[in-house]
Design a protein around this motif. Structure first.
Motif, PDB file in Angstrom:
ATOM      1  N   UNK A  61      24.209  31.619 -33.557  1.00  0.00           N
ATOM      2  CA  UNK A  61      23.710  31.518 -32.292  1.00  0.00           C
ATOM      3  C   UNK A  61      24.997  31.011 -31.677  1.00  0.00           C
ATOM      4  N   UNK A  62      25.547  29.789 -32.138  1.00  0.00           N
ATOM      5  CA  UNK A  62      26.822  29.142 -31.549  1.00  0.00           C
ATOM      6  C   UNK A  62      27.803  29.939 -31.533  1.00  0.00           C
ATOM      7  N   UNK A  63      28.188  30.391 -32.646  1.00  0.00           N
ATOM      8  CA  UNK A  63      29.356  31.432 -32.840  1.00  0.00           C
ATOM      9  C   UNK A  63      29.442  32.533 -31.636  1.00  0.00           C
ATOM     10  N   UNK A  64      28.343  32.963 -31.834  1.00  0.00           N
ATOM     11  CA  UNK A  64      28.097  34.318 -31.072  1.00  0.00           C
ATOM     12  C   UNK A  64      28.421  33.926 -29.573  1.00  0.00           C
ATOM     13  N   UNK A  65      27.955  32.984 -29.004  1.00  0.00           N
ATOM     14  CA  UNK A  65      28.332  32.574 -27.731  1.00  0.00           C
ATOM     15  C   UNK A  65      29.554  32.041 -27.201  1.00  0.00           C
ATOM     16  N   UNK A  66      30.111  31.380 -28.212  1.00  0.00           N
ATOM     17  CA  UNK A  66      31.556  30.903 -27.664  1.00  0.00           C
ATOM     18  C   UNK A  66      32.316  31.951 -28.127  1.00  0.00           C
ATOM     19  N   UNK A  67      32.160  32.590 -29.117  1.00  0.00           N
ATOM     20  CA  UNK A  67      33.458  33.832 -29.388  1.00  0.00           C
ATOM     21  C   UNK A  67      33.418  35.004 -28.143  1.00  0.00           C
ATOM     22  N   UNK A  68      32.244  35.182 -27.744  1.00  0.00           N
ATOM     23  CA  UNK A  68      32.262  36.067 -26.532  1.00  0.00           C
ATOM     24  C   UNK A  68      32.672  35.289 -25.172  1.00  0.00           C
ATOM     25  N   UNK A  69      31.962  34.420 -24.801  1.00  0.00           N
ATOM     26  CA  UNK A  69      32.168  33.661 -23.613  1.00  0.00           C
ATOM     27  C   UNK A  69      33.627  33.033 -23.464  1.00  0.00           C
ATOM     28  N   UNK A  70      34.032  32.729 -24.715  1.00  0.00           N
ATOM     29  CA  UNK A  70      35.427  31.917 -24.322  1.00  0.00           C
ATOM     30  C   UNK A  70      36.745  32.453 -25.338  1.00  0.00           C
ATOM     31  N   UNK A  71      36.620  32.687 -26.629  1.00  0.00           N
ATOM     32  CA  UNK A  71      37.491  33.239 -27.374  1.00  0.00           C
ATOM     33  C   UNK A  71      37.986  34.777 -26.942  1.00  0.00           C
ATOM     34  N   UNK A  72      37.074  35.542 -26.845  1.00  0.00           N
ATOM     35  CA  UNK A  72      37.409  36.956 -26.582  1.00  0.00           C
ATOM     36  C   UNK A  72      37.905  37.080 -25.061  1.00  0.00           C
ATOM     37  N   UNK A  73      37.365  36.447 -24.221  1.00  0.00           N
ATOM     38  CA  UNK A  73      38.005  36.232 -22.948  1.00  0.00           C
ATOM     39  C   UNK A  73      39.504  35.557 -22.906  1.00  0.00           C
ATOM     40  N   UNK A  74      39.706  34.777 -23.707  1.00  0.00           N
ATOM     41  CA  UNK A  74      41.156  34.262 -23.495  1.00  0.00           C
ATOM     42  C   UNK A  74      41.992  35.211 -24.259  1.00  0.00           C
ATOM     43  N   UNK A  75      41.574  35.789 -25.332  1.00  0.00           N
ATOM     44  CA  UNK A  75      42.334  36.640 -26.152  1.00  0.00           C
ATOM     45  C   UNK A  75      42.752  37.919 -25.615  1.00  0.00           C
ATOM     46  N   UNK A  76      41.793  38.493 -24.632  1.00  0.00           N
ATOM     47  CA  UNK A  76      41.978  39.553 -23.767  1.00  0.00           C
ATOM     48  C   UNK A  76      43.065  39.312 -22.779  1.00  0.00           C
ATOM     49  N   UNK A  77      42.802  38.286 -22.159  1.00  0.00           N
ATOM     50  CA  UNK A  77      43.330  37.876 -20.924  1.00  0.00           C
ATOM     51  C   UNK A  77      45.121  37.908 -21.251  1.00  0.00           C
ATOM     52  N   UNK A  78      45.297  37.061 -22.626  1.00  0.00           N
ATOM     53  CA  UNK A  78      46.792  36.935 -22.890  1.00  0.00           C
ATOM     54  C   UNK A  78      47.302  38.349 -23.536  1.00  0.00           C
ATOM     55  N   UNK A  79      46.531  39.242 -24.104  1.00  0.00           N
ATOM     56  CA  UNK A  79      47.045  40.459 -24.245  1.00  0.00           C
ATOM     57  C   UNK A  79      47.291  41.278 -22.969  1.00  0.00           C
ATOM     58  N   UNK A  80      46.545  41.121 -21.928  1.00  0.00           N
ATOM     59  CA  UNK A  80      47.023  41.885 -20.533  1.00  0.00           C
ATOM     60  C   UNK A  80      47.798  41.369 -19.875  1.00  0.00           C
ATOM     61  N   UNK A  81      48.263  39.898 -20.073  1.00  0.00           N
ATOM     62  CA  UNK A  81      49.317  39.486 -19.149  1.00  0.00           C
ATOM     63  C   UNK A  81      50.306  40.296 -18.999  1.00  0.00           C
ATOM     64  N   UNK A  82      51.029  40.701 -19.847  1.00  0.00           N
ATOM     65  CA  UNK A  82      52.396  41.497 -19.817  1.00  0.00           C
ATOM     66  C   UNK A  82      52.113  42.742 -18.794  1.00  0.00           C
ATOM     67  N   UNK A  83      50.927  43.367 -18.851  1.00  0.00           N
ATOM     68  CA  UNK A  83      50.506  44.596 -18.047  1.00  0.00           C
ATOM     69  C   UNK A  83      50.525  44.088 -16.538  1.00  0.00           C
ATOM     70  N   UNK A  84      49.621  42.785 -16.473  1.00  0.00           N
ATOM     71  CA  UNK A  84      49.459  42.174 -14.940  1.00  0.00           C
ATOM     72  C   UNK A  84      50.758  41.842 -14.420  1.00  0.00           C
ATOM     73  N   UNK A  85      51.649  41.018 -15.260  1.00  0.00           N
ATOM     74  CA  UNK A  85      52.877  40.634 -14.660  1.00  0.00           C
ATOM     75  C   UNK A  85      53.630  41.863 -14.109  1.00  0.00           C
TER      76      UNK A  85
END
Length: 268
Positions: free
Chosen positions: A101-125
């Motif tokens: 339960x701890x892993x699932x919450x942290x994985x989506x709420x923070x890890x996946x969010x940061x990883x997707x944002x980093x991936x999309x930054x070149x497109x946004x820039x």
């Protein structure tokens, strides 16, 4: 930022605040790539807005799925708005939660969010002006009993938003952090809703939250906190944390009572 000029990626788009954001963005003339694991209420929206709304099925915890979102962003011709609304919650005393339960919450709420944002930054820039909007919570500023892991994820998201905003200050990309208070969505179980009722906690309709978020995007704000007296409590917690400590300690018996009810419901 004019909503009609937006080419947006919206995560967590199939329900709650995300679904309302998708509808209102389309109503305003935006192009929207809605990202979620299940289609949910997006099916009806796609029928209403076939030229504006696309659905990308994705489990954002998976690297392959995040890459597919990136590919879809390029197919849109680039994006100038990323709204990270995907997230999960769990009302439970910390010692009642297990590792998964701890892993699932942290994985989506923070890890996946940061990883997707980093991936999309070149497109946004590549855009003349772009905006990253992170949907946090009042619990990203106030540590609340029964939500320790959720608070940890939202405190992290708030810190990430602040740091990234400063890191991108000399670029075309801005960062908006939004902190809703309790909202009437299926993310909250019966016990959490009962606790809110017992404490007379103000709750907002997802549609109203979405309206406020889009107004903040149009005004190019950097932060948005929703709800009174929650805005005052955030400031008090920063300036006089001991005062909030004493107030929340009085609520502990009620919080423990409803947390046990939540555990009992989950075990059925």
């Amino acid at each position: 930022m004019r909503l009609s000029d937006c080419r947006a990626i919206l995560t967590g788009a199939s329900g709650g605040i995300g679904l309302q954001l998708a509808e209102q963005l389309c109503n305003a003339g935006a192009q929207v790539l809605a990202v979620s694991r299940q289609e949910g209420g997006l099916g009806q929206l796609r029928q209403r807005f076939p030229q504006q709304l696309r659905w990308q099925q994705a489990d954002l915890n998976q690297a392959k799925a995040r890459q597919e979102v990136l590919s879809a962003a390029w197919q849109l011709g680039g994006v100038n708005l990323l709204i990270n609304a995907a997230g999960v919650n769990r009302f439970a005393l910390f010692e009642e939660m297990d590792d998964d339960e701890i892993d699932a919450l942290l994985d989506l709420n923070i890890k996946a969010t940061l990883q997707l944002t980093r991936l999309l930054l070149p497109v946004l820039r590549r855009q003349g002006h772009a905006l990253i909007t992170n949907i946090g919570s009042t619990y990203g500023s106030i540590g609340y009993p029964g939500y320790a892991t959720y608070c940890a994820s939202k405190f992290a998201l708030r810190g990430f938003s602040e740091a990234l905003r400063r890191e991108l200050a000399d670029t075309s990309v801005d960062v908006l952090y939004v902190a809703p208070r309790a909202t009437r969505t299926t993310m909250n179980g019966a016990a959490a809703r009962a606790l809110n009722d017992a404490l007379k906690v103000g709750t907002d309709d997802p549609r109203d939250v979405a309206v406020a978020v889009l107004e903040a995007i149009e005004r190019n704000l950097s932060e948005l906190y929703l709800g009174w007296p929650e805005k005052i409590f955030v400031r008090l917690n920063h300036l006089l944390p001991g005062l909030i400590d004493r107030a929340l300690r009085k609520q502990l018996p009620l919080i423990r009572h409803h947390s046990r009810a939540e555990v009992g419901e989950a075990s059925k």
